[in-house]
Design an enzyme around this catalytic site. Structure first.
Site, mmCIF file in Angstrom:
data_model
loop_
_atom_site.group_PDB
_atom_site.id
_atom_site.type_symbol
_atom_site.label_atom_id
_atom_site.label_comp_id
_atom_site.label_asym_id
_atom_site.label_seq_id
_atom_site.Cartn_x
_atom_site.Cartn_y
_atom_site.Cartn_z
ATOM 1 C CG ASN A 9 -1.700 1.213 1.458
ATOM 2 O OD1 ASN A 9 -1.784 2.062 0.569
ATOM 3 N ND2 ASN A 9 -2.316 1.328 2.630
ATOM 4 C CD1 TRP A 10 3.616 1.348 -2.839
ATOM 5 C CD2 TRP A 10 3.749 2.689 -4.626
ATOM 6 N NE1 TRP A 10 4.524 0.792 -3.714
ATOM 7 C CE2 TRP A 10 4.622 1.599 -4.824
ATOM 8 C CE3 TRP A 10 3.653 3.652 -5.626
ATOM 9 C CZ2 TRP A 10 5.403 1.452 -5.969
ATOM 10 C CZ3 TRP A 10 4.433 3.513 -6.779
ATOM 11 C CH2 TRP A 10 5.298 2.417 -6.942
ATOM 12 C CE LYS A 11 0.025 3.010 4.875
ATOM 13 N NZ LYS A 11 0.268 3.057 6.312
ATOM 14 C CG HIS A 93 -5.407 1.583 5.770
ATOM 15 N ND1 HIS A 93 -4.973 2.513 6.684
ATOM 16 C CD2 HIS A 93 -4.373 0.748 5.554
ATOM 17 C CE1 HIS A 93 -3.709 2.241 6.994
ATOM 18 N NE2 HIS A 93 -3.323 1.168 6.324
ATOM 19 C CD GLU A 95 -2.520 5.180 7.197
ATOM 20 O OE1 GLU A 95 -2.526 5.261 5.952
ATOM 21 O OE2 GLU A 95 -1.579 4.673 7.844
ATOM 22 C CD GLU A 163 -2.955 -2.881 7.582
ATOM 23 O OE1 GLU A 163 -1.911 -3.149 6.984
ATOM 24 O OE2 GLU A 163 -3.562 -1.804 7.470
ATOM 25 N N GLY A 169 3.334 1.808 10.776
ATOM 26 C CA GLY A 169 4.308 2.882 10.616
ATOM 27 C C GLY A 169 5.093 3.206 11.875
ATOM 28 C CB SER A 209 5.986 -2.311 11.759
ATOM 29 O OG SER A 209 5.607 -0.982 12.090
ATOM 30 N N GLY A 230 3.085 -1.228 4.173
ATOM 31 C CA GLY A 230 3.074 0.188 3.826
ATOM 32 C C GLY A 230 4.462 0.644 3.425
ATOM 33 N N GLY A 231 5.194 1.218 4.383
ATOM 34 C CA GLY A 231 6.497 1.834 4.118
ATOM 35 C C GLY A 231 7.456 0.966 3.314
#
Ligand code: PGA
Length: 249
Positions: A9-11, A93, A95, A163, A169, A209, A230-231
């Site tokens: 997920n590049w967000k 998600h 977020e 998640e 993150g 993470s 993510g990251g």
């Protein structure tokens, strides 16, 4: 047997230059023995779909509207994602739940729209730190599952991502026992609601993470069918470390 899935997920990260990372990833995995999905920002989706053509990498969206078209400025429908080359969409998600106040029933409506449009819905569930500390984790996840998973779900159109919000993150990860307890719980609930056949065929990803250095041990936990990353999905080298850990399982 559930096919393993490494999803990224590049967000809200990436302009055209980031497609070089996707190109490198696609070149590395022409015919992988696991599924690979990258969800870039919507602005890159169509170019991303072209970039991964004839590789083992698929692309997806990060959200969709519950309706297929209409007066909803700034929103994107499941049909539009599909038309741009997506095969999946991340929904619910944390977020989006926080930034846009999305509730379980909104996510359920979006998931229905996604499935009707022929997309796989990657529905995210997870507890906050406060909820975990109050020993409410399984109640919260059970409620999110009943509220946000539509009745039409199957092993083909539904993927769950567990998640924990406090692990996203942050570099913090639950213990392997904690991950296993939640994944076993999710599996049992899926089997209870949809029967053993469907319940056992839905893939359940862990997210929060995940890095090349911790991926293998997480993938060794029961009922973990892959990861939502993510990251560490932004760079082909990092994400490949995770894909390779999954391929080695
Ligand atoms: P992270 O994000 O891998 O950067 O922790 C996970 C996610 O939000 O899916």
């Amino acid at each position: 047997m559930r096919r393993k899935l490494a999803a990224g997920n590049w967000k809200m990260n990436g302009t055209g230059a980031a497609l070089a990372e996707l190109e490198a990833l696609a070149a590395r995995y022409p015919t992988p023995e696991v599924d690979i999905l990258i969800c870039p920002p919507a602005t890159l989706l169509e170019r991303a779909a072209t970039t991964v053509e004839s590789s083992g990498v698929a692309v997806g969206g990060q959200d969709c509207h519950a309706e297929s078209a209409g007066a909803h400025t700034g929103d994107i429908s499941a049909e539009m994602l599909r038309d741009a080359g997506a095969s999946a969409v991340i929904l619910g998600h944390s977020e989006r739940r926080v930034d846009h106040g999305e509730q379980n029933e909104d996510i359920r409506a979006k998931a229905r729209a996604a499935m009707d449009a022929g997309l796989q819905a990657v529905i995210c569930v997870g507890e906050s730190l406060e909820q975990r500390e109050a020993a409410n984790t399984l109640d919260i996840i059970g409620g999110q599952m009943s509220g946000s998973i539509p009745d039409q779900s199957t092993g083909e159109n539904l993927i769950i991502a567990y998640e924990p919000i406090w692990a996203i993150g942050t570099g913090k990860v639950p213990t392997l026992d904690e991950i296993g307890a939640v994944h076993d719980f999710i599996r049992a609930r899926l089997e209870r609601r949809f029967g053993e056949g469907v319940g056992r065929s839905v893939r359940v990803l862990y997210g929060g993470s995940v890095k090349p250095s911790n991926a293998a041990e997480i993938f060794g936990v029961s009922n973990v069918d892959g990861a939502l990353v993510g990251g560490a999905s932004l760079k082909a080298d990092d994400f490949s470390g995770i894909v390779d850990a999954l391929r080695a399982m």
